[in-house]
Motif scaffolding. Structure first.
Motif, short mmCIF file in Angstrom:
data_model
loop_
_atom_site.label_atom_id
_atom_site.label_comp_id
_atom_site.label_asym_id
_atom_site.label_seq_id
_atom_site.Cartn_x
_atom_site.Cartn_y
_atom_site.Cartn_z
N ASP A 1 -11.42 -14.07 3.33
CA ASP A 1 -12.56 -13.19 3.63
C ASP A 1 -12.23 -12.16 4.70
O ASP A 1 -13.13 -11.55 5.29
CB ASP A 1 -13.76 -14.04 4.09
CG ASP A 1 -14.13 -15.07 3.05
OD1 ASP A 1 -14.13 -14.71 1.86
OD2 ASP A 1 -14.38 -16.24 3.43
N GLY A 2 -10.96 -11.97 5.00
CA GLY A 2 -10.58 -11.07 6.09
C GLY A 2 -10.79 -9.61 5.75
O GLY A 2 -10.94 -9.23 4.60
N THR A 3 -10.81 -8.77 6.79
CA THR A 3 -10.83 -7.33 6.59
C THR A 3 -9.51 -6.83 7.14
O THR A 3 -9.27 -6.85 8.34
CB THR A 3 -11.98 -6.68 7.41
OG1 THR A 3 -13.16 -7.43 7.14
CG2 THR A 3 -12.18 -5.24 7.05
N LEU A 4 -8.63 -6.43 6.25
CA LEU A 4 -7.27 -6.12 6.67
C LEU A 4 -7.24 -4.96 7.66
O LEU A 4 -7.96 -3.97 7.53
CB LEU A 4 -6.40 -5.80 5.45
CG LEU A 4 -6.20 -6.98 4.47
CD1 LEU A 4 -5.29 -6.56 3.32
CD2 LEU A 4 -5.64 -8.20 5.17
N HIS A 5 -6.37 -5.11 8.65
CA HIS A 5 -6.17 -4.12 9.70
C HIS A 5 -5.44 -2.90 9.14
O HIS A 5 -4.73 -3.02 8.15
CB HIS A 5 -5.32 -4.81 10.78
CG HIS A 5 -5.20 -4.06 12.05
ND1 HIS A 5 -4.16 -3.19 12.28
CD2 HIS A 5 -5.97 -4.06 13.17
CE1 HIS A 5 -4.29 -2.68 13.51
NE2 HIS A 5 -5.39 -3.19 14.06
N LYS A 6 -5.59 -1.73 9.79
CA LYS A 6 -4.89 -0.54 9.27
C LYS A 6 -3.37 -0.68 9.37
O LYS A 6 -2.65 0.00 8.64
CB LYS A 6 -5.39 0.74 9.97
CG LYS A 6 -5.04 0.83 11.45
CD LYS A 6 -5.52 2.16 12.01
CE LYS A 6 -5.36 2.29 13.52
NZ LYS A 6 -4.20 1.78 14.16
N ASN A 7 -2.89 -1.54 10.24
CA ASN A 7 -1.44 -1.73 10.35
C ASN A 7 -0.92 -2.91 9.52
O ASN A 7 0.17 -3.40 9.76
CB ASN A 7 -1.05 -1.96 11.82
CG ASN A 7 -1.08 -0.67 12.61
OD1 ASN A 7 -1.21 0.40 12.03
ND2 ASN A 7 -0.98 -0.78 13.92
N THR A 8 -1.71 -3.34 8.57
CA THR A 8 -1.26 -4.46 7.72
C THR A 8 0.00 -4.06 6.97
O THR A 8 0.08 -2.96 6.40
CB THR A 8 -2.37 -4.82 6.71
OG1 THR A 8 -3.50 -5.27 7.46
CG2 THR A 8 -1.91 -5.92 5.76
N PHE A 9 0.96 -4.97 6.98
CA PHE A 9 2.21 -4.73 6.25
C PHE A 9 2.14 -5.46 4.91
O PHE A 9 1.80 -6.64 4.85
CB PHE A 9 3.39 -5.28 7.07
CG PHE A 9 4.69 -5.28 6.32
CD1 PHE A 9 5.42 -4.11 6.15
CD2 PHE A 9 5.19 -6.45 5.77
CE1 PHE A 9 6.62 -4.10 5.45
CE2 PHE A 9 6.40 -6.47 5.06
CZ PHE A 9 7.11 -5.28 4.91
N VAL A 10 2.46 -4.74 3.84
CA VAL A 10 2.48 -5.35 2.50
C VAL A 10 3.85 -5.10 1.88
O VAL A 10 4.34 -3.96 1.88
CB VAL A 10 1.38 -4.76 1.58
CG1 VAL A 10 1.41 -5.42 0.21
CG2 VAL A 10 0.00 -4.92 2.21
N MET A 11 4.44 -6.14 1.38
CA MET A 11 5.69 -5.99 0.62
C MET A 11 5.51 -6.67 -0.74
O MET A 11 5.20 -7.85 -0.81
CB MET A 11 6.86 -6.62 1.36
CG MET A 11 8.19 -6.37 0.66
SD MET A 11 9.61 -7.03 1.58
CE MET A 11 9.63 -8.72 0.97
#
Ligand code: FES
Ligand SMILES: [Fe+2]
Length: 346
Positions: free
Chosen positions: A240-250
């Motif tokens: 249920d999180g709200t991802l941060h603008k600095n979230t890293f996705v690979m």
């Protein structure tokens, strides 16, 4: 037994040039080359006369000439010239395979050509996005059955033991796994909350402090995997999180092509949502990922031997639930396909 009505990766695009070469997919030998229009052509690699591989012959215009007595085949595998001045025998043809180039890879359809549809090739949404960077490496030859690699890519837990210097963190040992079945395959996933990023990711994430981390391990039939890693500042992740603008996705894409029963050609690349044009970062990630995959290879080559030569039964664990479901469903699909084939050939 393999699933035939499926797209498999036959080669990286730049591996196929205007020269005949043999590739192996599902134990079948295939002659591949590029014609004068730069299209990839694939046909059975065996002349119908004395079975010399056509890849040992020559390209003549856009045709393939057998290196023994000169039977010549067009790009559709039909014989267009025979030696001896006689007519062309009606059985003088070889099987052509549907191929399609996409994502820098050459895809081949191994089953009934009449139902090959390029729309069924896996969709990779961010492949051409200017906001996503890519890193890749050469294909790897594994001395194991392709399903062992599929197992590995439905197994987020192994990183705790196999990849200690790269992907492991204390939470990867014992955080429970969730298994989700989709129409296309199986997903094994879990969020691990508020811990220090694992060494490989610590070098690339663009925030300080602890992270919440998602491991999303997904394998689609027959043998295509998407491994998504999400790292977001602690407190912003979770279901249920709200991802941060600095979230890293690979997003790590992995395509396992069985070349024979116990050999696999393994193609991979990663897409990342940061610094898309940073060549140094791409090179570093490719090297680190390759090193980690070599760790998998070392284990899987030995597991292949261990399972093949076992003298006592093996056991399954709770962490294997996703892999076992994947194998069961794929087995059912293969059996169903064989049944349809048998009916059609009656
Ligand atoms: S083996 Fe190919 S033409 Fe004789
Ligand atoms: Fe691994």
């Amino acid at each position: 037994m393999f699933l035939k009505n499926a797209w498999y990766v036959a080669a990286w695009s730049d591996e196929i040039v205007n020269e005949l070469q043999q590739v192996k997919v599902l134990g079948e030998k295939i002659c591949m080359f590029r014609n004068s229009d730069d299209e990839v052509i694939a046909m059975e690699d065996a002349c119908p006369h004395r079975k010399l591989p056509l890849s040992k012959g020559r390209i003549k215009g856009d045709n393939v000439e057998c290196g023994y007595h000169g039977l010549t085949f067009d790009c559709a595998g039909q014989c267009v010239w025979a030696p001896g001045g006689g007519r062309i025998p009606s059985a003088a043809r070889v099987r052509p395979y549907p191929v399609h180039e996409k994502y820098g890879l050459i895809w081949i359809w191994m089953g009934n050509a009449a139902i090959a549809d390029v729309e069924d090739i896996i969709d990779i949404p961010n492949f051409d996005s200017p906001d996503w960077g890519i890193n890749r490496g050469a294909a790897m030859e594994l001395n194991c059955n392709y399903l062992l690699m599929c197992d590995n890519l439905l197994d987020p837990t192994h990183v705790a033991w196999v990849h200690q210097s790269s992907f492991a963190a204390p939470a990867t040992k014992d955080t429970p796994l969730r298994v989700t079945k989709t129409d296309a395959g199986i997903i094994v996933h879990r969020w691990m909350m508020d811990h220090e990023p694992a060494p490989f990711y610590k070098k690339v994430v663009e925030f300080e402090g602890n992270c919440d981390r998602l491991q999303h391990y997904e394998v689609r039939y027959p043998s295509h995997a998407l491994i998504r890693a999400v790292f977001t500042p602690a407190g912003t992740g979770g279901v249920d999180g709200t991802l941060h603008k600095n979230t890293f996705v690979m997003d790590s894409y992995n395509f396992m092509t069985p070349t024979t029963e116990n050999e696999t050609r393994y193609y991979w690349f990663q897409l990342r949502n940061i610094r898309p044009d940073d060549a140094e970062l791409s090179a570093m990630m490719s090297k680190d990922v390759r090193d980690a995959f070599e760790e998998d290879r070392a284990v899987l080559d030995q597991v292949q031997i261990g399972m093949q030569e076992k003298t006592s039964p093996h056991i399954d664990l709770g962490i294997d639930a996703g892999q076992l479901r994947f194998r069961r469903q794929l087995e059912a699909m293969i059996a169903e396909e064989a049944m349809v084939d048998a009916k059609m050939s009656q």
